[in-house]
Design a protein around this motif. Structure first.
Motif, PDB file in Angstrom:
ATOM      1  N   MET A   1       0.856  -1.181   0.000  1.00  0.00           N
ATOM      2  CA  MET A   1       0.000   0.000   0.000  1.00  0.00           C
ATOM      3  C   MET A   1       0.887   1.225   0.000  1.00  0.00           C
ATOM      4  O   MET A   1       1.394   1.647   1.042  1.00  0.00           O
ATOM      5  CB  MET A   1      -0.904  -0.026   1.232  1.00  0.00           C
ATOM      6  N   ASP A   2       1.067   1.820  -1.159  1.00  0.00           N
ATOM      7  CA  ASP A   2       2.022   2.914  -1.270  1.00  0.00           C
ATOM      8  C   ASP A   2       1.574   4.132  -0.473  1.00  0.00           C
ATOM      9  O   ASP A   2       0.421   4.541  -0.547  1.00  0.00           O
ATOM     10  CB  ASP A   2       2.202   3.301  -2.728  1.00  0.00           C
ATOM     11  N   PRO A   3       2.500   4.731   0.307  1.00  0.00           N
ATOM     12  CA  PRO A   3       2.136   5.903   1.113  1.00  0.00           C
ATOM     13  C   PRO A   3       1.510   7.022   0.274  1.00  0.00           C
ATOM     14  O   PRO A   3       0.605   7.701   0.739  1.00  0.00           O
ATOM     15  CB  PRO A   3       3.470   6.358   1.703  1.00  0.00           C
TER      16      PRO A   3
ATOM     17  N   HIS B   1       7.223  11.621  -7.697  1.00  0.00           N
ATOM     18  CA  HIS B   1       7.537  10.363  -8.373  1.00  0.00           C
ATOM     19  C   HIS B   1       6.233   9.627  -8.653  1.00  0.00           C
ATOM     20  O   HIS B   1       5.470   9.372  -7.733  1.00  0.00           O
ATOM     21  CB  HIS B   1       8.420   9.468  -7.506  1.00  0.00           C
TER      22      HIS B   1
ATOM     23  N   TYR C   1       4.904   6.088 -10.086  1.00  0.00           N
ATOM     24  CA  TYR C   1       5.335   4.760 -10.514  1.00  0.00           C
ATOM     25  C   TYR C   1       4.188   3.801 -10.285  1.00  0.00           C
ATOM     26  O   TYR C   1       3.365   4.000  -9.391  1.00  0.00           O
ATOM     27  CB  TYR C   1       6.582   4.320  -9.738  1.00  0.00           C
TER      28      TYR C   1
ATOM     29  N   TRP D   1       4.639  -2.655  -8.004  1.00  0.00           N
ATOM     30  CA  TRP D   1       5.902  -3.312  -8.364  1.00  0.00           C
ATOM     31  C   TRP D   1       5.758  -4.286  -9.529  1.00  0.00           C
ATOM     32  O   TRP D   1       6.667  -4.439 -10.348  1.00  0.00           O
ATOM     33  CB  TRP D   1       6.504  -4.019  -7.146  1.00  0.00           C
TER      34      TRP D   1
ATOM     35  N   THR E   1      12.563  -4.129 -13.001  1.00  0.00           N
ATOM     36  CA  THR E   1      11.600  -3.838 -11.935  1.00  0.00           C
ATOM     37  C   THR E   1      12.148  -2.781 -10.976  1.00  0.00           C
ATOM     38  O   THR E   1      11.464  -1.809 -10.652  1.00  0.00           O
ATOM     39  CB  THR E   1      11.275  -5.134 -11.163  1.00  0.00           C
ATOM     40  N   VAL E   2      13.393  -2.971 -10.545  1.00  0.00           N
ATOM     41  CA  VAL E   2      13.979  -2.015  -9.604  1.00  0.00           C
ATOM     42  C   VAL E   2      14.185  -0.657 -10.276  1.00  0.00           C
ATOM     43  O   VAL E   2      13.823   0.390  -9.734  1.00  0.00           O
ATOM     44  CB  VAL E   2      15.312  -2.559  -9.048  1.00  0.00           C
TER      45      VAL E   2
ATOM     46  N   LYS F   1      11.257   1.717 -10.716  1.00  0.00           N
ATOM     47  CA  LYS F   1      10.808   2.524  -9.584  1.00  0.00           C
ATOM     48  C   LYS F   1      11.747   3.697  -9.320  1.00  0.00           C
ATOM     49  O   LYS F   1      11.319   4.749  -8.868  1.00  0.00           O
ATOM     50  CB  LYS F   1      10.712   1.660  -8.328  1.00  0.00           C
ATOM     51  N   LEU F   2      13.023   3.506  -9.618  1.00  0.00           N
ATOM     52  CA  LEU F   2      13.995   4.564  -9.350  1.00  0.00           C
ATOM     53  C   LEU F   2      13.768   5.742 -10.294  1.00  0.00           C
ATOM     54  O   LEU F   2      13.307   5.569 -11.412  1.00  0.00           O
ATOM     55  CB  LEU F   2      15.413   4.017  -9.527  1.00  0.00           C
ATOM     56  N   PRO F   3      14.096   6.955  -9.819  1.00  0.00           N
ATOM     57  CA  PRO F   3      13.924   8.112 -10.712  1.00  0.00           C
ATOM     58  C   PRO F   3      14.819   7.971 -11.945  1.00  0.00           C
ATOM     59  O   PRO F   3      15.959   7.507 -11.836  1.00  0.00           O
ATOM     60  CB  PRO F   3      14.362   9.296  -9.846  1.00  0.00           C
TER      61      PRO F   3
ATOM     62  N   VAL G   1      12.875  -2.647  -4.807  1.00  0.00           N
ATOM     63  CA  VAL G   1      11.749  -1.728  -5.025  1.00  0.00           C
ATOM     64  C   VAL G   1      11.288  -1.032  -3.750  1.00  0.00           C
ATOM     65  O   VAL G   1      10.645   0.006  -3.825  1.00  0.00           O
ATOM     66  CB  VAL G   1      10.528  -2.402  -5.695  1.00  0.00           C
TER      67      VAL G   1
ATOM     68  N   ARG H   1      -0.098   7.598   7.499  1.00  0.00           N
ATOM     69  CA  ARG H   1       0.161   6.545   6.519  1.00  0.00           C
ATOM     70  C   ARG H   1       0.706   7.102   5.217  1.00  0.00           C
ATOM     71  O   ARG H   1       1.231   6.364   4.382  1.00  0.00           O
ATOM     72  CB  ARG H   1      -1.112   5.731   6.269  1.00  0.00           C
ATOM     73  N   ALA H   2       0.547   8.419   5.037  1.00  0.00           N
ATOM     74  CA  ALA H   2       1.009   9.013   3.781  1.00  0.00           C
ATOM     75  C   ALA H   2       2.486   9.398   3.830  1.00  0.00           C
ATOM     76  O   ALA H   2       3.106   9.604   2.792  1.00  0.00           O
ATOM     77  CB  ALA H   2       0.154  10.236   3.435  1.00  0.00           C
TER      78      ALA H   2
END
Lengths: 406, 331
Positions: free
Chosen positions: A282-284, A298, A300, A303, A367-368, A371-373, B21, B250-251
């Motif tokens: 769950m991306d912040p 960013h 993205y 993953w 994959t890595v 995600k990186l800029p 990642v 959480r953000a």
């Protein structure tokens, strides 16, 4: 007309068998559905996937009871109503989120297992193709589901991905607007992706799962050595009680007992992640509400899409889209670009072994890097990795043509 | 054994991907900001001004200005340091505190852009040096002096004329640390330190405080209008309406929140958010409240987790025995 036993009690085994042939069905699908004995735990990934999909459906239904597909209410219905007011809402949400991520991990393991053991060729092409269709359907399901919390990443990923349909220099902005139902992602967009996510795509997935199972029945699953087993002969031995000599086992209960054990281990990991490490799924950024005026620094995808995203990104617009398109269909073509006559594990196939591990490492690198800029060294590495991926196709044709028959 | 080898390979590549990642990618995407454990002695400010000067020297522009700014910062914080060493008199401080109450009175009236914060727990929430600094020069203490260079005056700017004697400052700070330092609830900490700018809709807190419940819809709408008017003033003063903090826990990462609250400029250069001067103890209270609202399932997760995992451990043991039973006579 068939013979019906008049004395059979309603719904007894005999009564049902007369009407539904349940004994035959049971044999065909379970007790006499023969699986090679020479397998390892990777052969249980199908069952792990089915169970994970089951969890996604069940948790999804519970979430659906409280989710509101409206741009003004979606974020709070997820983050407040479900997380705070609904009993165990947090549990269903975290199960759904973790399962959505893990299902792709298992899909990739399942796919790479198929590639490693050459399980996609010589009679098993339809298994591979139906599996690839499932991969596409799961990707669509994941993307549409990611829109629903209507956070910053939902909005901006929705913007970026729908923009791809502009098709580069063709500038099909009309198509993009048609897909969104608006100039930018909005209410129409959210509602249609919601409909796809909770109705159409799950139906497609369920249909494809049935089809995927069906494609397995005739060619049977492969085994660790790629051995061409005479299933009738092996089944005869087994039924005669020569279980040691027989090369097969019945799906139920022998194969299933191992599947269930693997499932148990998998669920220990699964629920460890649900309770203690759900944040990886769950991306912040998505906990900030969608804001069309504020682009996150960013953007993205999740993953599991990063490798194909990184094939798109390092190139100029049009070549990038073409490369991206190739990446999407490349795996479908595998049974035909692999020209080797051998069905064998990669470690017995010479150069193919190296090809396989380069593929794995290249996909991890993509994959890595996805995600990186895209700056400095990462940009260079990304371009190199993407080119390697594109070259792996022709390379496979070449090395498998040279491969000697075992 | 072969199975375990295969498992080791699968786990290795899965963890490698995860490392790439998650921890690695995030360490590249987010700049590393040093924290100072919620102490305020100007180290960070002087460091910033020094870097700005180096940049100015490199580009050859505004060198004199950057040089002057560095000197001002150094002088200011050394002054704060001197006052911090003066013993304060609590009784005298109480008299001076009367001056503060003229604005910091809990009346909820906007003054020059924001409602002055309630100081009921100032001694428990804020750092001593910060309190000294904020009375000496509010804009410098909050590290937003760039906002007030020549356009406007800090809303609390008049304090420099009212309380300027170092002894007076030491006294009033001593008074706050002694008498305004009672037990503070996490919610009160949030309301006093954050809520005059940051609403928190999941706990019904707006810039006007906790929203009362209404039986008459007209009253409710009238209150809503008051909230909107207050938000307009805050927006005009800050440049944009500061974000609602319901889900901020959480953000943003723990480290980001800590360093950002300690010194907003460190993470978001040029932001109009002032440094609020929370001490470690004060920040812990605020953090507790952010967690309580933004991540309410934490204690339920911790209570239920072991049971579910324990269930699957037992499940796996039984499944293994079942498997052994069926595979016993196969080889």
């Amino acid at each position: 007309m068939a013979h019906f036993d008049e004395n059979a009690k309603p719904f007894s085994n005999r009564w049902l068998d007369d009407r539904l042939a349940i004994n035959t069905v049971k044999k065909v699908l379970s007790t006499e559905y023969w699986i090679p004995k020479n397998i390892n735990f990777l052969w249980a990934m199908g069952m792990v996937l089915a169970a994970t999909f089951g969890l996604l459906v069940v948790s999804g239904i519970f979430l659906l009871m409280y989710y509101k597909p409206d741009i003004n209410m979606a974020f709070d219905s997820v983050n407040y109503t479900i997380m705070t007011e609904v009993g165990y809402g947090w549990l269903w949400r975290h199960i759904h989120g973790v399962a959505a991520s893990l299902v792709f991990l298992i899909i990739y393991i399942h796919m790479l297992t198929g590639i490693y053991y050459s399980s996609y060729k010589r009679g098993r092409e339809m298994i591979w193709l139906s599996g690839m269709l499932l991969f596409i359907a799961f990707s669509a399901e994941a993307f549409s589901g990611y829109m629903l919390p209507w956070g910053q990443m939902s909005y901006w990923a929705g913007m970026v991905i729908t923009n791809l349909f502009e098709a580069g220099s063709l500038e099909l902005t009309g198509l993009v607007e048609w897909i969104r139902g608006d100039y930018v992602p909005g209410d129409a967009f959210l509602l249609r992706f919601f409909t796809l996510h909770v109705l159409l795509i799950p139906l497609v997935i369920m249909g494809l799962i049935v089809f995927h199972f069906a494609t397995l029945r005739i060619p049977h699953v492969n085994n660790q050595d790629g051995e061409d087993i005479d299933f009738d002969e092996a089944a005869r031995l087994y039924k005669e009680g020569n279980k040691k000599e027989s090369k097969v086992i019945p799906f139920n209960p022998v194969f299933l007992s191992k599947d269930v054990f693997v499932l148990g281990i998998y669920f220990i990991l699964f629920f460890y992640l649900v309770f203690y490490h759900f944040d990886f799924a769950m991306d912040p950024v998505n906990f900030d509400p969608a804001d069309g005026l504020k682009t996150p620094p960013h953007i993205y995808p999740e993953w599991y899409f990063l490798w194909s995203y990184e094939i798109l990104r390092p190139f100029p617009k049009d070549p990038g889209l073409i490369a991206f398109g190739i990446a999407q269909i490349a795996f479908f073509l595998l049974p035909w670009i692999d020209r080797s006559p051998n069905v064998a594990p990669a470690h017995k196939r010479g150069l193919f072994f190296w090809w396989f591990w380069i593929l794995v490492l290249d996909m991890i690198a993509l994959t890595v890097l996805g995600k990186l800029p895209p700056e400095g060294i990462y940009n260079t590495l990304g371009t190199i990795s993407a080119i390697i991926f594109l070259l792996l196709g022709p390379a496979l044709i070449l090395i498998t043509k040279l491969e000697k028959k075992l | 054994m072969r199975e375990l080898k295969i498992l080791a390979v699968v786990v290795f590549f899965a963890l490698l991907t995860y490392y790439g990642v998650e921890p690695y990618a995030h360490s590249v995407m987010h700049k590393d900001v040093e924290g100072y454990n919620f102490t305020y002695d100007g180290t960070a400010d002087i460091q910033e001004a020094t870097e700005a000067l180096e940049e100015a020297q490199a580009s050859g522009r505004n060198v004199a200005k950057a040089q002057a700014r560095l000197e001002v910062k150094k002088a200011f914080w050394s002054e704060v340091d001197k006052i911090a060493k003066i013993p304060g008199n609590v009784a005298n401080g109480q008299a001076v505190f009367g001056t503060c109450l003229a604005c910091h009175n809990g009346a909820g009236v906007n003054m020059g852009g924001v409602i002055p914060p309630n100081l009921d727990h100032a001694g428990a929430l804020y750092d001593k040096r910060y309190l000294i600094a904020v009375i000496k020069d509010p804009a410098m203490a909050s590290n937003v002096d760039h906002k007030y260079e020549n356009t406007m005056m800090h809303p609390m700017g008049s304090v420099t004329a009212m309380v300027s004697d170092p002894q007076q400052i030491a006294d009033v700070v001593a008074y706050m640390l002694a008498k305004k330092a009672g037990d503070v609830t996490p919610k009160a900490a949030y309301e006093e330190a954050c809520a005059r700018c940051h609403a928190m809709r999941y706990s019904k807190i707006t810039q006007l405080g906790e929203t009362p419940s209404f039986t008459d819809e007209k009253d409710e709408l009238a209150y809503k209008i008051k909230v909107l008017q207050e938000q307009e003033l805050v927006e005009a003063y800050m440049g944009k309406l500061p974000p609602d903090l319901s889900m901020i826990i959480r953000a943003r990462s723990t480290h980001f929140l800590e360093t950002f609250v300690e010194n907003p400029q460190s993470q978001l250069e040029g932001t109009s958010m002032p440094r609020v001067g929370l001490s470690q103890a004060g920040y812990d209270k605020v953090h507790e409240y952010l967690t309580e609202i933004g991540d309410p399932s934490k204690k339920h997760r911790e209570a239920l987790g072991p049971w579910v995992i324990g269930f699957f451990v037992i499940f796996s043991i039984l499944a293994y025995l079942w498997k052994k039973h069926h595979w016993r006579d196969l080889h």
